[in-house]
Design an enzyme around this catalytic site. Structure first.
Site, PDB file in Angstrom:
ATOM      1  N   GLY A  49      31.720  33.022   8.729  1.00 20.23           N
ATOM      2  CA  GLY A  49      33.009  32.554   9.234  1.00 20.23           C
ATOM      3  C   GLY A  49      33.128  31.082   9.578  1.00 20.23           C
ATOM      4  N   GLU A 104      30.365  28.161  15.914  1.00 13.02           N
ATOM      5  CA  GLU A 104      30.970  29.480  15.692  1.00 13.02           C
ATOM      6  C   GLU A 104      32.419  29.338  15.231  1.00 13.02           C
ATOM      7  OE1 GLU A 104      30.654  32.486  15.316  1.00 13.02           O
ATOM      8  OE2 GLU A 104      29.186  33.449  16.606  1.00 13.02           O
ATOM      9  N   ASP A 105      32.894  30.325  14.482  1.00 16.55           N
ATOM     10  CA  ASP A 105      34.305  30.341  14.095  1.00 16.55           C
ATOM     11  C   ASP A 105      35.173  30.815  15.255  1.00 16.55           C
ATOM     12  OD1 ASP A 105      33.268  32.921  13.991  1.00 16.55           O
ATOM     13  OD2 ASP A 105      34.181  33.448  12.082  1.00 16.55           O
ATOM     14  N   ASP A 108      35.113  36.394  20.414  1.00 19.40           N
ATOM     15  CA  ASP A 108      36.048  37.478  20.691  1.00 19.40           C
ATOM     16  C   ASP A 108      35.479  38.309  21.848  1.00 19.40           C
ATOM     17  OD1 ASP A 108      38.035  39.367  20.433  1.00 19.40           O
ATOM     18  OD2 ASP A 108      37.242  40.270  18.617  1.00 19.40           O
ATOM     19  N   PHE A 157      44.398  39.395  15.613  1.00 20.75           N
ATOM     20  CA  PHE A 157      43.425  39.223  14.543  1.00 20.75           C
ATOM     21  C   PHE A 157      43.874  38.077  13.649  1.00 20.75           C
ATOM     22  CE2 PHE A 157      41.123  40.001  10.648  1.00 20.75           C
ATOM     23  CZ  PHE A 157      39.854  40.242  11.143  1.00 20.75           C
ATOM     24  N   VAL A 158      42.982  37.091  13.480  1.00 19.04           N
ATOM     25  CA  VAL A 158      43.355  35.903  12.695  1.00 19.04           C
ATOM     26  C   VAL A 158      42.459  35.755  11.465  1.00 19.04           C
ATOM     27  CG1 VAL A 158      44.398  34.589  14.581  1.00 19.04           C
ATOM     28  CG2 VAL A 158      41.927  34.444  14.219  1.00 19.04           C
ATOM     29  N   ASP A 164      37.826  35.818   7.835  1.00 20.86           N
ATOM     30  CA  ASP A 164      38.240  36.755   6.786  1.00 20.86           C
ATOM     31  C   ASP A 164      38.808  38.061   7.325  1.00 20.86           C
ATOM     32  OD1 ASP A 164      35.713  37.839   7.787  1.00 20.86           O
ATOM     33  OD2 ASP A 164      35.787  39.161   6.026  1.00 20.86           O
TER      34      ASP A 164
HETATM   35  P1  IMP Z   1      32.459  38.867  18.882  1.00 22.76           P
HETATM   36  O1  IMP Z   1      31.033  39.326  18.779  1.00 22.76           O
HETATM   37  O2  IMP Z   1      33.391  40.022  19.172  1.00 22.76           O
HETATM   38  O3  IMP Z   1      32.668  37.715  19.817  1.00 22.76           O
HETATM   39  O4  IMP Z   1      32.930  38.436  17.461  1.00 22.76           O
HETATM   40  C1  IMP Z   1      32.403  37.366  16.820  1.00 22.76           C
HETATM   41  C2  IMP Z   1      32.615  37.460  15.337  1.00 22.76           C
HETATM   42  O5  IMP Z   1      33.571  38.455  14.955  1.00 22.76           O
HETATM   43  C3  IMP Z   1      33.155  36.165  14.865  1.00 22.76           C
HETATM   44  O6  IMP Z   1      32.122  35.258  14.575  1.00 22.76           O
HETATM   45  C4  IMP Z   1      33.975  36.557  13.652  1.00 22.76           C
HETATM   46  O7  IMP Z   1      33.174  36.550  12.500  1.00 22.76           O
HETATM   47  C5  IMP Z   1      34.452  37.950  13.962  1.00 22.76           C
HETATM   48  N1  IMP Z   1      35.830  37.923  14.502  1.00 22.76           N
HETATM   49  C6  IMP Z   1      36.227  38.068  15.790  1.00 22.76           C
HETATM   50  N2  IMP Z   1      37.559  37.991  15.908  1.00 22.76           N
HETATM   51  C7  IMP Z   1      38.021  37.777  14.639  1.00 22.76           C
HETATM   52  C8  IMP Z   1      39.343  37.570  14.082  1.00 22.76           C
HETATM   53  O8  IMP Z   1      40.368  37.566  14.768  1.00 22.76           O
HETATM   54  N3  IMP Z   1      39.387  37.382  12.734  1.00 22.76           N
HETATM   55  C9  IMP Z   1      38.296  37.357  11.935  1.00 22.76           C
HETATM   56  N4  IMP Z   1      37.057  37.536  12.409  1.00 22.76           N
HETATM   57  C10 IMP Z   1      36.922  37.735  13.755  1.00 22.76           C
END
Ligand code: IMP
Length: 180
Positions: A49, A104-105, A108, A157-158, A164
């Site tokens: 990402g 990081e992208d 969440d 969700f983006v 992606d």
């Molecule tokens: P986390 O572990 O829930 O913080 O999620 C981290 C990873 O989930 C990110 O690095 C993204 O690859 C993916 N992710 C989280 N939210 C989104 C979103 O809104 N769109 C796309 N990918 C997401």
């Protein structure tokens, strides 16, 4: 062909346009370079990402920057974090004694970042910071904060600019809310 393109467009709503992304990434790069002075930094691009963000960020930081890549998968193709972080590609070099910035992208739930910080801190970097393009603070499951944040966004969700849905939309030059 035309029908498919129109259907996909209807699912997208631009949240952060290209010009805003460019301007903010330039600011983040300048801020990081100010904070680290002329010290070399190692940017760890978290795949897939963050590859587009990282490409722009390392150029905006300038000076001595090493680039490393870490492959991580936390979604299994949907829009909800699975909570299980799988390393699909490890770093190619040791990071001991280096100023490391995880790029990081999006943060969440925070579960991926929590895992990465534990995994990389045992490799004894001189410092370990986090720079994320996007932050969805409303959805945290673990208490995580990045040192550098591009944009805080609502809990939607983006896609685009590297992010992606089912491996698509990474090539959009903007960030858009995606409605499946
Ligand atoms: P986390 O572990 O829930 O913080 O999620 C981290 C990873 O989930 C990110 O690095 C993204 O690859 C993916 N992710 C989280 N939210 C989104 C979103 O809104 N769109 C796309 N990918 C997401």
């Amino acid at each position: 062909m035309i029908g498919t393109a129109q259907t996909n467009q209807n699912r997208l709503r631009v949240l952060i346009p290209e010009e805003k992304l460019r301007a903010r990434i330039d600011e983040l790069g300048a801020q990081i370079r100010r904070d680290f002075g002329d010290k070399p930094v190692t940017c760890v691009c978290v795949l897939k990402g963050s590859f587009i963000f990282a490409a722009d960020l390392v150029r905006a930081i300038g000076g001595e920057v090493k680039c490393e890549f870490l492959g991580v998968s936390s979604y299994q193709g949907g829009t909800q974090s699975s909570g299980v972080v799988k390393i699909t590609k490890d770093l190619s070099k040791p990071i001991e004694g280096q100023h490391v910035i995880i790029v990081e992208d999006i943060i969440d739930t925070g579960l991926t970042l929590h895992y990465l910080l534990e995994m990389l801190s045992v490799r004894k970097p001189k410092s370990l910071s986090v720079c994320t393009l996007l932050d969805k603070p409303a959805n945290r499951e673990v208490d995580m904060a990045a040192d550098y944040v591009g944009f805080a966004i609502p809990d939607e969700f983006v896609v685009g600019f590297g992010l992606d849905f089912a491996e698509l939309y990474r090539n959009l030059p903007y960030v858009a809310v995606y409605t499946p």
